[in-house]
Structures are given as C-alpha cells and as structure tokens.
Design a protein around this motif. Structure first.
Motif, PDB file in Angstrom:
ATOM      1  N   PRO A  50      51.282-103.406  43.640  1.00  0.00           N
ATOM      2  CA  PRO A  50      52.404-103.345  44.519  1.00  0.00           C
ATOM      3  C   PRO A  50      53.134-102.150  44.348  1.00  0.00           C
ATOM      4  O   PRO A  50      53.010-101.364  43.270  1.00  0.00           O
ATOM      5  N   SER A  51      53.975-101.548  45.147  1.00  0.00           N
ATOM      6  CA  SER A  51      54.936-100.404  45.090  1.00  0.00           C
ATOM      7  C   SER A  51      55.933-100.658  44.263  1.00  0.00           C
ATOM      8  O   SER A  51      56.561-101.892  44.150  1.00  0.00           O
ATOM      9  N   ASP A 110      55.596 -92.957  40.531  1.00  0.00           N
ATOM     10  CA  ASP A 110      56.202 -93.858  41.463  1.00  0.00           C
ATOM     11  C   ASP A 110      55.292 -94.271  42.546  1.00  0.00           C
ATOM     12  O   ASP A 110      54.394 -93.472  42.931  1.00  0.00           O
ATOM     13  N   ASP A 111      55.122 -95.442  42.989  1.00  0.00           N
ATOM     14  CA  ASP A 111      54.336 -96.191  43.946  1.00  0.00           C
ATOM     15  C   ASP A 111      53.064 -95.763  43.897  1.00  0.00           C
ATOM     16  O   ASP A 111      52.034 -95.374  44.880  1.00  0.00           O
ATOM     17  N   GLN A 112      52.546 -96.140  42.487  1.00  0.00           N
ATOM     18  CA  GLN A 112      51.306 -95.844  41.989  1.00  0.00           C
ATOM     19  C   GLN A 112      50.561 -96.971  42.704  1.00  0.00           C
ATOM     20  O   GLN A 112      50.655 -98.165  42.532  1.00  0.00           O
ATOM     21  N   ARG A 113      49.285 -96.483  43.656  1.00  0.00           N
ATOM     22  CA  ARG A 113      48.519 -97.636  44.296  1.00  0.00           C
ATOM     23  C   ARG A 113      47.340 -98.359  43.471  1.00  0.00           C
ATOM     24  O   ARG A 113      46.914 -99.330  43.766  1.00  0.00           O
ATOM     25  N   HIS A 114      46.893 -97.297  42.610  1.00  0.00           N
ATOM     26  CA  HIS A 114      45.722 -97.816  41.936  1.00  0.00           C
ATOM     27  C   HIS A 114      45.589 -97.140  40.451  1.00  0.00           C
ATOM     28  O   HIS A 114      46.039 -96.312  40.244  1.00  0.00           O
ATOM     29  N   VAL A 115      44.891 -97.983  39.600  1.00  0.00           N
ATOM     30  CA  VAL A 115      44.514 -97.414  38.336  1.00  0.00           C
ATOM     31  C   VAL A 115      43.250 -97.370  38.085  1.00  0.00           C
ATOM     32  O   VAL A 115      42.486 -98.333  38.541  1.00  0.00           O
ATOM     33  N   THR A 150      50.551-110.422  41.038  1.00  0.00           N
ATOM     34  CA  THR A 150      49.894-110.802  42.227  1.00  0.00           C
ATOM     35  C   THR A 150      48.759-111.507  41.679  1.00  0.00           C
ATOM     36  O   THR A 150      47.851-112.161  42.578  1.00  0.00           O
ATOM     37  N   GLY A 151      48.323-111.452  40.305  1.00  0.00           N
ATOM     38  CA  GLY A 151      47.146-111.814  39.848  1.00  0.00           C
ATOM     39  C   GLY A 151      45.623-111.199  40.440  1.00  0.00           C
ATOM     40  O   GLY A 151      44.594-111.702  40.304  1.00  0.00           O
ATOM     41  N   ARG A 152      46.076-110.032  40.818  1.00  0.00           N
ATOM     42  CA  ARG A 152      44.817-109.440  41.657  1.00  0.00           C
ATOM     43  C   ARG A 152      44.060-108.816  40.361  1.00  0.00           C
ATOM     44  O   ARG A 152      44.574-108.336  39.320  1.00  0.00           O
ATOM     45  N   GLU A 153      42.788-108.783  40.218  1.00  0.00           N
ATOM     46  CA  GLU A 153      42.128-108.374  39.180  1.00  0.00           C
ATOM     47  C   GLU A 153      40.698-107.506  39.569  1.00  0.00           C
ATOM     48  O   GLU A 153      40.153-108.076  40.735  1.00  0.00           O
TER      49      GLU A 153
END
Ligand code: AMP
Length: 535
Positions: free
Chosen positions: A467-468, A435-440, A497-500
């Motif tokens: 995103p949370s 849950d609410d993992q902010r990064h991989v 979000t297209g964030r990469e």
C-alpha cells in the motif's frame, strides 16, 4: 522389538572424507558393520577412472600413484561448495586432479575432457557400499541414513542427498556425525539428568569438535568447531618429510620426486604411525626404494620410536586445542562442565592425541574399540529408531550458521543466530524506507560475516503491491523457519492487506533433477559393461 530380517533394513552410512562404512542393527538390537568381507567393511572414499571404467575404494588407492590426475579423493570437501570458497581453493591447489567451476560456480572435478560433480564421485562410493551391504545381508537395500558434519550447510546436506539418489538410495535422514557418535556410545542411556558431551573427531583429513547436551533421549548440538585442514594425513606427511630428508642426506636422491617411491614411503609412514599407537618402536623397511647416482639400489631401513613421532608432530597435536576452546566458549561452557568426552576417528587411537584431549578437558576421554566405526554404528541405531524398532530417542539439532538479511547499506542483520535449536521460527517487523515504496526485496544470507560480501547468499523473497504511504508507515513482517531437516522457509507479509510472498530456500547451485538422471543413466551404462560385482 526385534526385527525379523526379511524386509530390507535402512542402512546407516558414514560417508567420510577419507573412509566410509555402513552398519545395520542386527536381530539382537546391536549395530554391526556390514560389507561383503572384513577387509571391505571400511573403504577409502576414493574413486579412480581409467578409460571408461571406475574403480572404488582400496583398489583405487593402490593405483593412485600411477594415475594421480584421475584418482579422486576428498570429494566430501567439494560437495555443495562453490569453487571460490577459500578452503575449496586451498584443497584444489594441493590436489593432483583438477578442480573446476561448473557453470553455476559449484566445485566440480575435471576428468579427461569431462567435468564430474563431487556428488557423482560420492555416489560411486555410496553405490559400492550399498552393493557390498546387499551381498552381506542377502537383501536389497534402498534406504539409508547418511551422516554429515554438524556444520554442513543446506547446500552440503542437499548434495549428500543427491549423492545418495545417484547411488540408488533414498536418503531418509541426514544425521549429524556427533549425534550419531553419541548414540553409538549410548550416552543417552547413562542415567538421568542433562549431560554435556564433547565429541572429538580426528579422521584422515579433518578435525571436528562438537559440544552436545544429552538428556534422556534428546540430543542437542550446542556448538561446533574444527580444523578442516588437520587430520591423520598431516601426521603421515611429517614422517615422510623426515625420512625423505634422511635418504637425501645419505644417498643424494630425492625420493619425493619419484611417484612410486613416494607412494611406498607414504604407505610405510602411515603404517609406522599406526604401529606406534600400540608399541614404543617400529621398524620401517623399504628395500629398493630408489637408485643412487651410481646406479646402485637404495635400501632404506630404520627404527622409528613413539617419542620421535610425537616430537615430529607436537605442533599438530597442539593445534587440536584451539577449536576445542572455541567450541567451549561458543557453548558458554568451561572444560570442567563437560561430563564426557567421546573419541571418534582413527587418529584418536594415537596416545599423544588422547593425552591432549585429557589436557584440554581435564578428564579421560571415552574410547571405543573401533573409533572409526562409531559414526556408522550410530547412524544404524538412528535408522532403527526411524523404523520404530528401538527406543524413542529424539534428535534435536541446531543451526550451524547465522541467517541474516541484507539491509540498505549492504550490512547484514541477523535473524536466526548460529546454534539456535531446530526447529526454529522467528519473526521480525520492518518498515518501508521510502515514500510510496511499492515493493521490498529481502535477501537472505548465511554466515558469520557482518556484510553481504563475506557471507553466502541463500536466496531472496520479493513482496510487491505494498500500500502506498510515507516512508516508515508501511510495515512488512518477516517470518523465518528452519525445520528439523535444516530446510529454511522465509515468508514476507504485509499485515494490513495480508498479502504475502514465500520462498523455500533450497540450496543455491547443486545438481538439477536432469543432471542427476543423466548421471544415473551413465552409471547404468557403465554397470552393464562391468563384470559381475564391483572392481
Ligand atoms: P578415519 O577417517 O576415521 O578412518 O581415520 C583415518 C585416519 O586414522 C588415518 O590418518 C589413519 O592413519 C589414522 N589411524 C587409523 N588407525 C590408527 C592408529 N592405530 N593409530 C594412529 N592413527 C590411526
């Protein structure tokens, strides 16, 4: 189109474990070996140090027996490798010189108080080849195509490029050895249709088998296998051991404990092995090989027959079959589906080896007059293609290892499978596991092992500011590409979000730019002390 030779050509270089040579395509469009003298065209990949001086090639081999800890051979086995790798420690245990770990774990060689990278050692060999070619051609040489085994990974390919840079060469392409051999044999000109080709390569220290598909001007490596601990030296050692036993029985002396005697015995055994490829028997004569207990000289003389050599080495010849079966099975082919078998490497001159090839594949192999030159000739043919002078053969390669990513429990999930054709691009979707993992953090591994511990870590990419949301609700897209030069790029993307985040996986370890410059500087100093020409 035929070249007018005023412009410096791209050299095709076979940088071998045991021997190296170079070729260019001549004005008639035929690849020919280059080098200042016939004797100097194939040079042993050996570098010896004494004091500040370095000796390269045959001269280094001649002084090896009296300077074993500073005579470096087999650098190709260490380039781009970690000292902890199993086959590296196997080689290190047997080598008379010291293999040590560089600060980043790479395998280096200790010479006196100094550590030298195997790239630097290979750089000496390449530099010698470059200078010898320049003298022969009467032109400066700055660019080269250098061949490597098809199974070489990213780090090993990069190390080969670095060795070129150290030698003052811009390595314009790293080419797979079996592809070079197939080009030299002209497989692509043998008529229409897709042909399956096996390239069977036994050199002094290693055995490689590659299965390729060739269609018109497309070369595709389907699978590779081999035995990195099987080569001509093993055949020689069998003869040495037998002769040493006979000398012991007759004179009660162990010549293997006397470096000079052992050196002569090795040389004579290798020569006898070569002779027996041409004839049924050969004479070995070694006067004053040692001293018996009473002080009288031991003169050794005996005739060796081909049959005897074959029975002494029958198990070695048998061992050639195993990797061939593995390569065929990896390619999903039966021996009957192979259209041509090409022989590469000096050891394929041995009739028993040729008979073995025929037994495995059920057909007579194609032989070249100079099996030890075909890779360099093929590299030259490829250089001419790059220069836009010959045909338009496109070389299609495959990735030799599986690329995987590590998941939570430490196991690996394959993303690009071994033997995928290059260039290759794959896409995989993952979901968050918390849950609410902010990064991989995605760790990338190479190898056929199922867990991280038995594979080689290439690098990682981290994507943050996800995103949370509950576990499983946020998706991350992973895109991996490997280009024709075997460079791996990994992109992790969050689609909403297209964030990469991206990473270009350059080989872990290896030499830094500064280290390469330092080595070049040192070579300049050495060169300014050298007399005209190379030793
Ligand atoms: P390469 O690395 O391709 O130059 O192969 C070197 C190996 O080929 C060495 O073990 C040589 O002893 C071996 N070799 C060269 N010529 C012959 C020959 N005529 N018969 C048998 N082995 C040979």
């Amino acid at each position: 189109m035929v070249r007018g030779r005023s412009q410096s050509p791209i050299l095709g270089i076979d940088l071998g474990t045991t021997n190296s040579c170079a070729a260019v395509v001549d004005a008639r469009g035929t690849p020919r070996l280059v080098g200042e003298s016939a004797e100097g065209r194939v040079i042993p990949s050996v570098v010896a140090f004494s004091g500040e001086d370095a000796t390269v090639g045959a001269a280094a081999v001649r002084q090896a027996i009296t300077n074993p800890t500073r005579t470096i051979f087999g650098a190709k086995r260490l380039m781009g490798r970690k000292v902890s790798a199993e086959d590296v420690s196997w080689f290190a245990r047997a080598a008379p010189f010291r293999v040590v770990a560089a600060p980043n774990g790479d395998a280096w060689i200790r010479i006196g108080k100094e550590g030298r990278s195997p790239q630097e050692i290979a750089g000496y060999v390449l530099r010698r080849i470059r200078q010898s070619a320049e003298r022969d051609l009467g032109l400066p040489v700055t660019r080269a195509v250098v061949t490597v085994p098809a199974y070489f990974d990213d780090a090993q390919r990069q190390a080969t490029r670095d060795a070129g840079t150290i030698a003052g060469l811009d390595v314009v392409r790293i080419l797979n050895e079996p592809t070079a051999a197939a080009l030299a044999y002209g497989v692509h000109r043998a008529g229409p249709g897709r042909k399956i080709v096996a390239v069977f390569d036994v050199g002094g220290g290693t055995f490689d088998i590659s299965i390729m598909a060739v269609e018109n001007d497309l070369f595709e490596v389907l699978s590779t296998s081999g035995d990195s601990a099987l080569g001509g030296d093993d055949w020689d050692r069998r003869v040495v051991d037998r002769l040493a036993d006979e000398i012991f029985d007759a004179h009660r002396i162990d010549v293997t404990g006397v470096p000079v005697s052992l050196g002569r015995l090795r040389e004579a055994s290798e020569r006898a092995k070569r002779d027996l490829s041409e004839r049924q028997e050969t004479a070995i004569q070694l006067p004053y090989l040692g001293q018996a207990e009473g002080g009288q000289p031991v003169n050794f003389e005996r005739v060796l027959r081909r049959g005897e050599l074959e029975s002494l080495t029958a198990d070695l010849t048998q061992r050639l079959a195993i990797p061939c079966r593995r390569a065929l099975s990896d390619a999903g082919l039966s021996p009957a589906e192979v259209d041509q078998v090409l022989l590469v490497g000096g050891m394929t001159r041995m009739p028993a080896v040729q008979a073995m090839v025929e037994e495995i594949f059920g057909r007579k192999p194609k032989r070249s007059e100079h099996p030890d030159e075909v890779v360099a000739r093929g590299a030259a043919a490829h250089a001419a293609i790059l220069e836009g002078e010959q045909g338009e053969a496109t070389l299609l390669d495959v990735t030799p290892h599986t690329i995987s990513i590590r998941v939570g429990d430490g196991s690996l999930v394959p993303v690009i499978s071994r033997n995928s054709m290059l260039p290759v691009r794959t896409r995989k979707l993952f979901a968050t596991t918390m849950d609410d993992q902010r990064h991989v953090r995605i760790e990338v591994y190479q190898g056929e092992g199922r867990d991280a511990a038995s594979s080689r870590k290439l690098g990682h990419v981290t994507l943050d500011q996800l995103p949370s949301g509950p576990a499983g609700s946020v998706r991350v897209e992973l895109i991996m590409t490997i280009d024709v030069e075997s460079i791996l790029r990994v992109t992790a993307r969050e689609p909403s979000t297209g964030r990469e985040a991206r990473v270009r996986i350059s080989p872990s370890g290896g030499l830094t730019e500064t280290e390469i410059s330092r080595i070049i500087e040192r070579r300049r100093d050495e060169a300014s002390r050298e007399p005209e020409g190379d030793p």
